[in-house]
Design a protein around this motif. Structure first.
Motif, PDB file in Angstrom:
ATOM      1  N   VAL A 161       0.878  -1.170   0.000  1.00  0.00           N
ATOM      2  CA  VAL A 161       0.000   0.000   0.000  1.00  0.00           C
ATOM      3  C   VAL A 161       0.913   1.217   0.000  1.00  0.00           C
ATOM      4  CG1 VAL A 161      -1.725   1.320   1.291  1.00  0.00           C
ATOM      5  CG2 VAL A 161      -1.888  -1.176   1.186  1.00  0.00           C
ATOM      6  N   THR A 162       0.787   2.052  -1.025  1.00  0.00           N
ATOM      7  CA  THR A 162       1.660   3.212  -1.168  1.00  0.00           C
ATOM      8  C   THR A 162       0.978   4.504  -0.750  1.00  0.00           C
ATOM      9  OG1 THR A 162       1.006   3.437  -3.486  1.00  0.00           O
ATOM     10  CG2 THR A 162       3.023   2.175  -3.020  1.00  0.00           C
ATOM     11  N   ASN A 163      -0.333   4.495  -0.691  1.00  0.00           N
ATOM     12  CA  ASN A 163      -1.094   5.672  -0.266  1.00  0.00           C
ATOM     13  C   ASN A 163      -2.391   5.164   0.340  1.00  0.00           C
ATOM     14  OD1 ASN A 163      -1.961   8.278   0.132  1.00  0.00           O
ATOM     15  ND2 ASN A 163      -2.373   8.702  -2.015  1.00  0.00           N
ATOM     16  N   ALA A 164      -2.495   5.245   1.642  1.00  0.00           N
ATOM     17  CA  ALA A 164      -3.648   4.685   2.349  1.00  0.00           C
ATOM     18  C   ALA A 164      -4.708   5.750   2.609  1.00  0.00           C
ATOM     19  CB  ALA A 164      -3.195   4.088   3.669  1.00  0.00           C
ATOM     20  N   ASN A 165      -5.937   5.271   2.806  1.00  0.00           N
ATOM     21  CA  ASN A 165      -7.031   6.101   3.313  1.00  0.00           C
ATOM     22  C   ASN A 165      -7.406   7.279   2.419  1.00  0.00           C
ATOM     23  OD1 ASN A 165      -7.066   4.406   5.568  1.00  0.00           O
ATOM     24  ND2 ASN A 165      -5.591   5.695   6.650  1.00  0.00           N
ATOM     25  N   ILE A 166      -7.511   7.056   1.135  1.00  0.00           N
ATOM     26  CA  ILE A 166      -8.006   8.093   0.233  1.00  0.00           C
ATOM     27  C   ILE A 166      -9.525   8.063   0.352  1.00  0.00           C
ATOM     28  CG2 ILE A 166      -8.104   8.936  -2.137  1.00  0.00           C
ATOM     29  CD1 ILE A 166      -5.481   7.298  -2.629  1.00  0.00           C
ATOM     30  N   ALA A 167     -10.078   9.117   0.916  1.00  0.00           N
ATOM     31  CA  ALA A 167     -11.493   9.127   1.299  1.00  0.00           C
ATOM     32  C   ALA A 167     -12.416   9.358   0.111  1.00  0.00           C
ATOM     33  CB  ALA A 167     -11.729  10.219   2.341  1.00  0.00           C
ATOM     34  N   ALA A 168     -13.556   8.685   0.141  1.00  0.00           N
ATOM     35  CA  ALA A 168     -14.654   8.906  -0.798  1.00  0.00           C
ATOM     36  C   ALA A 168     -15.942   8.896   0.013  1.00  0.00           C
ATOM     37  CB  ALA A 168     -14.681   7.815  -1.871  1.00  0.00           C
ATOM     38  N   SER A 169     -17.010   9.405  -0.573  1.00  0.00           N
ATOM     39  CA  SER A 169     -18.278   9.467   0.151  1.00  0.00           C
ATOM     40  C   SER A 169     -18.837   8.088   0.453  1.00  0.00           C
ATOM     41  CB  SER A 169     -19.299  10.278  -0.649  1.00  0.00           C
ATOM     42  OG  SER A 169     -19.548   9.649  -1.898  1.00  0.00           O
ATOM     43  N   ASN A 170     -18.462   7.094  -0.348  1.00  0.00           N
ATOM     44  CA  ASN A 170     -19.011   5.744  -0.165  1.00  0.00           C
ATOM     45  C   ASN A 170     -17.938   4.685   0.075  1.00  0.00           C
ATOM     46  OD1 ASN A 170     -18.121   5.952  -2.882  1.00  0.00           O
ATOM     47  ND2 ASN A 170     -19.426   4.237  -3.455  1.00  0.00           N
ATOM     48  N   GLY A 171     -16.784   5.102   0.606  1.00  0.00           N
ATOM     49  CA  GLY A 171     -15.762   4.111   0.894  1.00  0.00           C
ATOM     50  C   GLY A 171     -14.388   4.723   0.979  1.00  0.00           C
ATOM     51  N   VAL A 172     -13.394   3.877   0.741  1.00  0.00           N
ATOM     52  CA  VAL A 172     -12.007   4.310   0.863  1.00  0.00           C
ATOM     53  C   VAL A 172     -11.157   3.585  -0.175  1.00  0.00           C
ATOM     54  CG1 VAL A 172     -11.498   2.574   2.641  1.00  0.00           C
ATOM     55  CG2 VAL A 172     -10.103   4.635   2.519  1.00  0.00           C
ATOM     56  N   ILE A 173     -10.125   4.268  -0.648  1.00  0.00           N
ATOM     57  CA  ILE A 173      -9.182   3.704  -1.612  1.00  0.00           C
ATOM     58  C   ILE A 173      -7.818   3.605  -0.945  1.00  0.00           C
ATOM     59  CG2 ILE A 173      -7.958   4.097  -3.793  1.00  0.00           C
ATOM     60  CD1 ILE A 173     -10.450   5.661  -4.744  1.00  0.00           C
ATOM     61  N   HIS A 174      -7.176   2.457  -1.119  1.00  0.00           N
ATOM     62  CA  HIS A 174      -5.788   2.283  -0.724  1.00  0.00           C
ATOM     63  C   HIS A 174      -5.010   2.005  -2.012  1.00  0.00           C
ATOM     64  CE1 HIS A 174      -7.181   2.046   3.386  1.00  0.00           C
ATOM     65  NE2 HIS A 174      -7.877   0.944   3.139  1.00  0.00           N
ATOM     66  N   ALA A 175      -4.129   2.904  -2.413  1.00  0.00           N
ATOM     67  CA  ALA A 175      -3.337   2.699  -3.626  1.00  0.00           C
ATOM     68  C   ALA A 175      -2.311   1.604  -3.385  1.00  0.00           C
ATOM     69  CB  ALA A 175      -2.639   3.989  -4.028  1.00  0.00           C
ATOM     70  N   VAL A 176      -2.159   0.708  -4.359  1.00  0.00           N
ATOM     71  CA  VAL A 176      -1.171  -0.363  -4.273  1.00  0.00           C
ATOM     72  C   VAL A 176      -0.258  -0.324  -5.491  1.00  0.00           C
ATOM     73  CG1 VAL A 176      -2.525  -1.904  -2.778  1.00  0.00           C
ATOM     74  CG2 VAL A 176      -2.795  -2.053  -5.261  1.00  0.00           C
ATOM     75  N   ASN A 177       0.942  -0.880  -5.330  1.00  0.00           N
ATOM     76  CA  ASN A 177       1.955  -0.777  -6.387  1.00  0.00           C
ATOM     77  C   ASN A 177       2.021  -1.999  -7.305  1.00  0.00           C
ATOM     78  OD1 ASN A 177       3.133  -2.604  -4.644  1.00  0.00           O
ATOM     79  ND2 ASN A 177       5.068  -1.494  -4.435  1.00  0.00           N
ATOM     80  N   ARG A 178       1.059  -2.905  -7.193  1.00  0.00           N
ATOM     81  CA  ARG A 178       0.971  -4.059  -8.095  1.00  0.00           C
ATOM     82  C   ARG A 178      -0.495  -4.388  -8.331  1.00  0.00           C
ATOM     83  NH1 ARG A 178       5.402  -6.831  -9.128  1.00  0.00           N
ATOM     84  NH2 ARG A 178       4.293  -8.729  -9.612  1.00  0.00           N
ATOM     85  N   VAL A 179      -0.775  -5.003  -9.465  1.00  0.00           N
ATOM     86  CA  VAL A 179      -2.111  -5.528  -9.723  1.00  0.00           C
ATOM     87  C   VAL A 179      -2.215  -6.844  -8.960  1.00  0.00           C
ATOM     88  CG1 VAL A 179      -3.703  -6.393 -11.477  1.00  0.00           C
ATOM     89  CG2 VAL A 179      -2.232  -4.425 -11.979  1.00  0.00           C
ATOM     90  N   LEU A 180      -3.269  -6.991  -8.178  1.00  0.00           N
ATOM     91  CA  LEU A 180      -3.481  -8.205  -7.395  1.00  0.00           C
ATOM     92  C   LEU A 180      -4.161  -9.247  -8.264  1.00  0.00           C
ATOM     93  CD1 LEU A 180      -4.978  -6.500  -4.207  1.00  0.00           C
ATOM     94  CD2 LEU A 180      -2.575  -7.034  -4.672  1.00  0.00           C
ATOM     95  N   LEU A 181      -3.569 -10.419  -8.351  1.00  0.00           N
ATOM     96  CA  LEU A 181      -4.157 -11.495  -9.153  1.00  0.00           C
ATOM     97  C   LEU A 181      -3.966 -12.828  -8.445  1.00  0.00           C
ATOM     98  CD1 LEU A 181      -2.954 -10.719 -12.792  1.00  0.00           C
ATOM     99  CD2 LEU A 181      -5.261 -10.480 -11.896  1.00  0.00           C
ATOM    100  N   PRO A 182      -5.045 -13.573  -8.238  1.00  0.00           N
ATOM    101  CA  PRO A 182      -4.852 -14.937  -7.755  1.00  0.00           C
ATOM    102  C   PRO A 182      -4.201 -15.754  -8.872  1.00  0.00           C
ATOM    103  CG  PRO A 182      -7.161 -14.563  -8.284  1.00  0.00           C
ATOM    104  CD  PRO A 182      -6.452 -13.260  -8.468  1.00  0.00           C
ATOM    105  N   GLN A 183      -3.542 -16.824  -8.508  1.00  0.00           N
ATOM    106  CA  GLN A 183      -2.777 -17.609  -9.476  1.00  0.00           C
ATOM    107  C   GLN A 183      -3.622 -18.061 -10.666  1.00  0.00           C
ATOM    108  OE1 GLN A 183       0.494 -17.887  -9.408  1.00  0.00           O
ATOM    109  NE2 GLN A 183       0.467 -19.001 -11.338  1.00  0.00           N
ATOM    110  N   GLU A 184      -4.857 -18.516 -10.410  1.00  0.00           N
ATOM    111  CA  GLU A 184      -5.678 -19.022 -11.520  1.00  0.00           C
ATOM    112  C   GLU A 184      -6.031 -17.919 -12.519  1.00  0.00           C
ATOM    113  OE1 GLU A 184      -8.632 -18.091  -8.182  1.00  0.00           O
ATOM    114  OE2 GLU A 184      -6.695 -19.077  -8.323  1.00  0.00           O
ATOM    115  N   LEU A 185      -6.271 -16.697 -12.035  1.00  0.00           N
ATOM    116  CA  LEU A 185      -6.544 -15.590 -12.956  1.00  0.00           C
ATOM    117  C   LEU A 185      -5.299 -15.219 -13.743  1.00  0.00           C
ATOM    118  CD1 LEU A 185      -8.856 -12.895 -11.303  1.00  0.00           C
ATOM    119  CD2 LEU A 185      -9.241 -14.190 -13.387  1.00  0.00           C
TER     120      LEU A 185
END
Length: 196
Positions: A161-185
């Motif tokens: 997580v490179t930038n945590a707690n980016i606020a939105a009216s309906n939630g929160v964004i945590h910026a990450v430095n990689r695309v998350l993919l399970p092995q099968e995907l």
């Protein structure tokens, strides 16, 4: 299956996984540490925002690829209206952590279902700030991710997580430095790319 039925199915899935995912957070004690200014990106303070998750991502200069993907997958309305936490890969993350041609491939209309799976692996129901995250598994809308919390950092699978707690009216964004993919995907994307 038409788009309306697929959207309804996705919304129902979001509700069901939200109940399961939030029950895990409700039973876990909150951590006191804050992971607010991580990495080189400027952190936005957790304050009330009148923009929804999609509008916040659009307004940022770091999530152009993610915004295109959300729009191509037909998930903009879903993410604009529900309550979600998004582990959002930056543009650089899309460029560096996916095989060459993967982004263009995923954005093609015929790969919409696969793109939805990829994006759903980055989203959990409810608003989960960085100080609520604990080491363990977090249920996403598509599968679960491994979270490791250490002083000054949060690791999600193999992404930071490179930038945590980016606020939105309906939630929160945590910026990450990689695309998350399970092995099968990851394997599915690689095999389909190889067939092109």
């Amino acid at each position: 299956m038409n788009i309306n039925k697929l959207t309804q199915l996705f919304t129902k899935l979001a509700l069901v996984t939200g109940v399961v995912g939030m029950s895990a957070f409700a039973t876990a004690p909150a951590r006191a540490e804050s992971y607010g200014n991580m990495g080189n990106m400027q952190n936005m303070q957790m304050s009330a925002s009148n923009k929804n998750l999609v509008e916040v991502a659009v307004a940022s200069d770091s999530f152009d690829t993610l915004v295109k993907a959300v729009q191509a997958a037909g998930l903009a309305d879903t993410l604009a209206n529900g309550s979600y936490t998004v582990f959002a890969p930056t543009d650089e993350a899309f460029e560096q952590s996916l095989p060459e041609g993967a982004v263009a491939f995923l954005l093609q209309p015929e790969n919409k279902d696969l793109l939805r799976q990829v994006l759903s692996y980055h989203v959990t129901s409810g608003k989960v700030t960085s100080n609520q995250l604990q080491t363990g598994t977090v249920d996403m809308l598509y599968g679960g991710v491994a979270v490791r919390v250490a002083p000054g950092k949060v690791i999600v699978n193999n992404a930071s997580v490179t930038n945590a707690n980016i606020a939105a009216s309906n939630g929160v964004i945590h910026a990450v430095n990689r695309v998350l993919l399970p092995q099968e995907l990851r394997e599915t994307i690689a095999s389909r790319l190889a067939m092109q």
